[in-house]
Design an enzyme around this catalytic site. Structure first.
Site, mmCIF file in Angstrom:
data_model
loop_
_atom_site.group_PDB
_atom_site.id
_atom_site.type_symbol
_atom_site.label_atom_id
_atom_site.label_comp_id
_atom_site.label_asym_id
_atom_site.label_seq_id
_atom_site.Cartn_x
_atom_site.Cartn_y
_atom_site.Cartn_z
ATOM 1 N N TYR A 148 1.669 -58.604 -45.641
ATOM 2 C CA TYR A 148 2.380 -58.790 -46.919
ATOM 3 C C TYR A 148 2.530 -57.429 -47.586
ATOM 4 O O TYR A 148 1.558 -56.681 -47.711
ATOM 5 C CB TYR A 148 1.609 -59.735 -47.852
ATOM 6 C CG TYR A 148 2.266 -59.838 -49.210
ATOM 7 C CD1 TYR A 148 3.380 -60.664 -49.401
ATOM 8 C CD2 TYR A 148 1.816 -59.091 -50.291
ATOM 9 C CE1 TYR A 148 4.014 -60.735 -50.629
ATOM 10 C CE2 TYR A 148 2.444 -59.156 -51.522
ATOM 11 C CZ TYR A 148 3.547 -59.979 -51.685
ATOM 12 O OH TYR A 148 4.174 -60.031 -52.908
ATOM 13 N N ASP A 249 -0.456 -49.377 -46.329
ATOM 14 C CA ASP A 249 -0.301 -50.030 -47.620
ATOM 15 C C ASP A 249 -1.704 -50.379 -48.114
ATOM 16 O O ASP A 249 -2.288 -51.381 -47.703
ATOM 17 C CB ASP A 249 0.578 -51.275 -47.450
ATOM 18 C CG ASP A 249 0.749 -52.060 -48.743
ATOM 19 O OD1 ASP A 249 0.017 -51.774 -49.709
ATOM 20 O OD2 ASP A 249 1.598 -52.966 -48.767
ATOM 21 N N LYS A 278 -1.988 -51.961 -57.685
ATOM 22 C CA LYS A 278 -2.947 -52.977 -58.130
ATOM 23 C C LYS A 278 -4.109 -52.405 -58.959
ATOM 24 O O LYS A 278 -3.957 -52.205 -60.150
ATOM 25 C CB LYS A 278 -3.425 -53.792 -56.936
ATOM 26 C CG LYS A 278 -2.330 -54.736 -56.431
ATOM 27 C CD LYS A 278 -2.842 -55.953 -55.688
ATOM 28 C CE LYS A 278 -1.790 -57.035 -55.641
ATOM 29 N NZ LYS A 278 -1.064 -57.155 -54.380
#
Ligand code: PLP
Length: 429
Positions: A148, A249, A278
């Site tokens: 994802y 990532d 995040k």
């Protein structure tokens, strides 16, 4: 005049989209009044212990005095200023911290406003890198099933076509290449044949691939899969041998969540490009960054048009940068490694009994991440109500019930959290 008091929760229901919900028939949401430490306080006064860190973000808990003070101080100077033609200390201080903290090869920082955008930036960097080397046909990406990388178009194209939630758009997305999901237990021996699928598809399409993009060690929203560090080493080796960039990532895994500052460190791997987001601001606001090595920067600069074609309006927002600066200070001045280790040990012991249940397929823990994988999907509205009635905030997706609490969570809070999870899972059939 309408003297009815404004029912804002009803207004939310009637007009506001929440993540992955129906616009007209959404699941109920719980109104939050405030949050502090590891406690979320609902409008009705009920307190919930937070098991989610607001999706990997709030690593120091909520309403942290140091982060609050940093934002207040920055606000007195300026909330925002354009980054075109101007610069400011919060951005530079933060860039230096990121460069000092990450792999020594990473030297250049591009700030953006969300994780998905930082992935778009990374992908554009890789395409522009290949074009600058005279290989414009190398504009595809190789990635892993079960991954994802965000909700924008480039990012969606490298999400797992099935579990990545974007299957509906597949005809509108760039076609990328997917290697089989790596599944060898990170704590066991690595079976090198696991890498054959990757090599096969990579070699087939090498002339089209500019970069491999993946989540290192932990695949998050695509299925909470943990994989072996030797697999990541093999990917790095393949990329180096074949003149393909490696984009990691670290948006979910960065800043200590897996027990290392960055999950790539489990494999001792240095990426060419890295995305962070995040928890970068301690979960306070949206900020992300894409870092790259000198070779990527030099190649882009040497090619046509010699500049990188991207520049978000809110690039390097000073409030967000000041907050991220403070968050990294708090992290580095804390004993985060032992804290994550403590949470890991706790979750391993406390969640283990779930593996005996017939409804449970697998229980796995890595760093401050605990996952219980069920055989069938949960009834989300129902189980959410049950978690809330037990005084905890847990947000499962599909067959996955998972915990990733703030690092500051105390053992007594972990006890309440895990006991509630076990109790509710025992009622599933
Ligand atoms: C959340 C996430 C993203 C997207 O970040 P947003 O800030 O939601 O755009 C990208 N990659 C990974 C690994 C993520 O966990």
């Amino acid at each position: 005049m309408n003297n009815e008091p404004f029912d804002w929760v009803q207004y939310d229901h009637d007009h506001i989209w929440h993540p992955y919900t129906s616009p007209v028939n959404p699941h109920p949401v719980f109104p939050v009044k405030s949050a502090s430490g590891c406690t979320i306080t609902l409008e009705n006064g009920q307190n919930l212990i937070d098991g989610m860190s607001s999706w990997w973000s709030a690593i120091h808990g909520y309403n942290h005095p140091v982060l609050n003070a940093a934002i207040r101080a920055q606000l007195e100077d300026m909330a925002h200023i354009m980054f075109g033609g101007l610069t400011h200390k919060p951005a530079v201080t933060l860039a230096k911290k990121l460069i000092d903290l990450s792999s020594p090869a990473l030297k250049h920082v591009f700030f953006s406003d969300s994780g998905s955008v930082s992935v778009e930036v990374a992908m554009k960097m890789a395409i522009q890198w290949a074009a600058s080397k005279g290989q414009p046909s190398k504009n595809k990406f190789l990635t892993l099933e079960g991954g994802y990388h965000g909700d924008t178009f480039g990012a969606m194209s490298v999400c797992d076509p099935v579990t990545g939630m974007h299957g509906l758009y597949s005809n509108a997305l760039a076609k990328q290449f997917f290697a089989p999901k790596p599944v060898n237990d990170p704590n066991g021996d690595w079976d090198p044949s696991e890498f054959d699928g990757f090599t096969k598809i990579a070699e087939q399409h090498l002339h089209e691939i500019c970069a491999v993009i993946l989540e290192p060690i932990v695949q998050g929203a695509g299925g909470m899969n943990f994989y072996h560090s030797d697999y990541l080493k093999a990917v790095r080796h393949f990329c180096t041998e074949n003149n393909v960039l490696l984009i990691v990532d670290e948006i979910a895994t960065g800043f200590g969540r897996t027990g290392r500052m960055f999950a790539s460190e489990h494999a001792g791997v240095s990426p060419d490009i890295m995305c962070v987001g995040k928890s970068l601001t301690g979960g306070y606001m949206s900020l992300a960054a894409t870092l790259c090595n000198q070779e990527v920067a030099d190649t882009i600069a040497d090619g046509h048009p010699g500049v990188f074609m991207h520049g978000p309006t809110f690039m390097a927002n000073p409030l967000a940068c000041a907050c991220a600066d403070a968050s990294l200070e708090v992290l580095l001045s804390s004993d985060w490694q032992n804290n994550v280790l403590r949470i890991e040990k706790f979750l391993k012991t406390a969640l283990q009994p779930a593996s005996e249940l017939t409804t449970v397929k697998n229980v796995r823990v890595l760093g401050a991440i605990g996952v219980i994988e069920l055989f069938s999907p949960v009834d989300l509205p129902k189980i959410s109500r049950e978690f809330v009635s037990h005084g905890v905030w847990v947000r499962p997706f599909g067959k996955l019930i998972y915990l990733m609490p703030p690092y500051i969570i105390r053992d007594d809070e972990l006890e309440i959290l895990t006991r509630a999870v076990l109790k509710i899972i025992r009622t599933l059939s």
